[in-house]
Design an enzyme around this catalytic site. Structure first.
Site, PDB file in Angstrom:
ATOM      1  N   CYS A  89       0.837  -1.201   0.000  1.00  0.00           N
ATOM      2  CA  CYS A  89       0.000   0.000   0.000  1.00  0.00           C
ATOM      3  C   CYS A  89       0.879   1.261   0.000  1.00  0.00           C
ATOM      4  O   CYS A  89       1.546   1.532  -0.990  1.00  0.00           O
ATOM      5  CB  CYS A  89      -0.982  -0.024   1.175  1.00  0.00           C
ATOM      6  N   HIS A 113      -3.591  -5.372   1.082  1.00  0.00           N
ATOM      7  CA  HIS A 113      -3.370  -5.794   2.467  1.00  0.00           C
ATOM      8  C   HIS A 113      -3.894  -7.222   2.636  1.00  0.00           C
ATOM      9  O   HIS A 113      -4.791  -7.660   1.920  1.00  0.00           O
ATOM     10  CB  HIS A 113      -4.125  -4.887   3.447  1.00  0.00           C
TER      11      HIS A 113
END
Length: 502
Positions: free
Chosen positions: A341, A425
């Site tokens: 991310c 994630h």
């Protein structure tokens, strides 16, 4: 049964999340249809529900303890800190803006009370019991007027309150007494009693103190939970984790192969969803540590640059510390680096940010062929796909939109040599993919490390939740707890002066 309970705490990190999850798991094992609830959560560790709503990871774990799917109803207000004095406000799973602490507590918070109570009422209409978690302490007298997560919701929903105290910190009796004594008469009427958390030693030595506490407050202690390592569920409040140590208390089990594998996680500012590395720490022979100095990368077999709520700020921090140069050297030397991310965005060529930092054009580390532009709309998805020949599931939470211009595809990101980047994630929780990824890392690092063939991260999560349920079942007065959830706070609880200030 249409029961409810609010689990409050004498302090932040007293064990509210763990106790809430434990009570949920105990109840569901009794055949009770139960759900968790936290009106307002401050956390940089969040999760995406199946309907695309962002909630705190602790509530997602508590939903797992209840054996149900998490929804936005379980955490209607999520605050994601962007610094010391401001947070992004996520309402019913969607971001609605940035507010300073003064602006939020100055009026916005109280206006959310109706939404919060509606969510709680909907859950209570669907489930036999709802176990609510408070935040911080209910005795924050400066915040009581606008409170929607502790006594504010308990009073409006007529919920009995159980106060949890961490005895390992010391001062638990004073904390219990002081918490009650700083509440108004109306709030005190709902505080049913106490639960001692993290006790070490002989409980019989504690019992005289519990008797005296009852004499002073007229309130029972509903249990004494012993100290247990490795029982913390996903981290919640707080902007930082302790450096130079793992985020979990877990013990590294011996490796299956001849070598261990060393993972260094850059402890960047406003680190978010650092729970991504829990799946690595669960592997036998994998040692995970958080680092903040370039020399600590030297013996690492894998370096992880995790997510962050401040990508540009984290990038500057890496450069100030000398970690940026160390990461660029690692990539050039074909030593494994994984960016997740915000970490993925940092590894790219440049960032256009008029949303998060409002810094405009900022050069990245340039080790991945990626250009990032921050959009005002947040991406909240639950992607699934394939990588390294294995099925992978994950979730995305980001404003940055990545344009990948080269490299090999990797989970909607890319890979160049031994540098990997993705917005996903949770991907390492997919067991087959995690093992395949660690085999690649070990080969590149020259380690004779072999992933265990049978590690199931989901099964380990379930075992952890069952251990929390066992704690409640074995060390709490479950009959009294059941009556509290079903019937509410006992009548006639005494008022403890001085009470809340006028």
């Amino acid at each position: 049964m249409n029961g409810g309970l609010l689990v409050a705490g004498t302090t932040s990190d007293a064990g509210k999340s763990v106790v809430t999850a434990g009570i949920c798991r105990w109840l569901v094992r009794q055949g009770v249809k139960v759900a968790p609830f936290k009106a307002q959560n401050m956390s940089l560790n969040s999760f995406v529900t199946r309907e695309g709503a962002e909630i705190g990871r602790a509530q997602a774990m508590q939903a797992q303890a209840c054996r149900i799917e998490p929804t936005a109803l379980m955490n209607p207000v999520l605050l994601k800190p962007g610094g010391e004095q401001s947070s992004q406000v996520v309402l019913l799973g969607k971001p609605v803006g940035e507010l300073s602490a003064r602006g939020y507590h100055g009026g916005r918070q109280q206006r959310l009370l109706g939404t919060v109570l509606d969510c709680l009422a909907e859950l209570r209409g669907t489930y036999d019991a709802v176990i609510c978690e408070g935040a911080g302490s209910p005795a924050e007298i400066n915040l009581r007027r606008t409170d929607i997560v502790n006594m504010g919701i308990a009073r409006n929903a007529r919920l009995p309150v159980l106060v949890v105290g961490d005895i390992d910190r010391g001062g638990v009796f004073a904390s219990f007494f002081g918490t009650v004594a700083l509440l108004s008469r109306e709030d005190q009427e709902l505080v049913a009693g106490f639960l001692v958390n993290k006790f070490r030693g002989d409980v019989s030595l504690l019992e005289p103190g519990l008797d005296m506490l009852h004499g002073l407050t007229g309130r029972h202690t509903y249990g004494v939970l012993p100290f247990r390592h490795g029982l913390g569920i996903d981290e919640e409040d707080g902007l930082r984790v302790s450096l130079r140590g793992t985020v979990r208390e877990s013990t590294v089990t011996p490796p299956v192969g001849e070598d261990v594998l060393r993972v260094a996680v850059c402890a960047i500012p406003l680190m978010s969803n650092f729970t991504d590395v829990d799946a690595l720490a669960a592997e036998p022979g994998v040692v995970v540590r958080f680092v903040d100095r370039p020399e600590e990368l030297a013996d690492a077999d894998l370096v992880v640059v995790p997510g962050t709520r401040g990508t540009v700020r984290a990038l500057e921090w890496l450069r100030e510390r000398g970690l940026a140069d160390a990461l660029v050297r690692r990539a050039a030397e074909q030593r494994p680096v994984l960016g997740i991310c915000g970490g993925f965005q940092i590894l790219g060529e440049h960032i256009e940010d008029e949303v998060e930092s409002r810094r405009g054009h900022v050069d990245g580390l340039g080790v991945l062929p990626v250009r990032v532009r921050f959009a005002r709309e947040k991406t909240l998805t639950r992607p699934a796909g394939e990588a390294l020949g294995e099925r992978v599931e994950g979730y995305e939470i980001h404003h940055g939109v990545a344009e990948v211009t080269g490299g090999d595809p990797f989970l909607d990101g890319c890979r160049v040599g031994q540098t990997w980047g993705t917005h996903w994630h949770g991907s390492l929780e997919s067991d087959g993919f995690r093992r395949a990824f660690l085999r690649e890392v070990a080969a590149a690092a020259g380690r004779r490390f072999v992933p265990a063939p049978d590690t199931s991260f989901a099964a380990l999560r379930e075992e952890q939740l069952d251990r929390l349920g066992d704690l409640i079942e074995q060390h709490a007065d479950t009959d009294a707890l059941w009556r509290l959830i079903e019937s509410g706070a006992p009548q006639g609880l005494p008022f403890i002066p001085p009470g809340a200030p006028a």
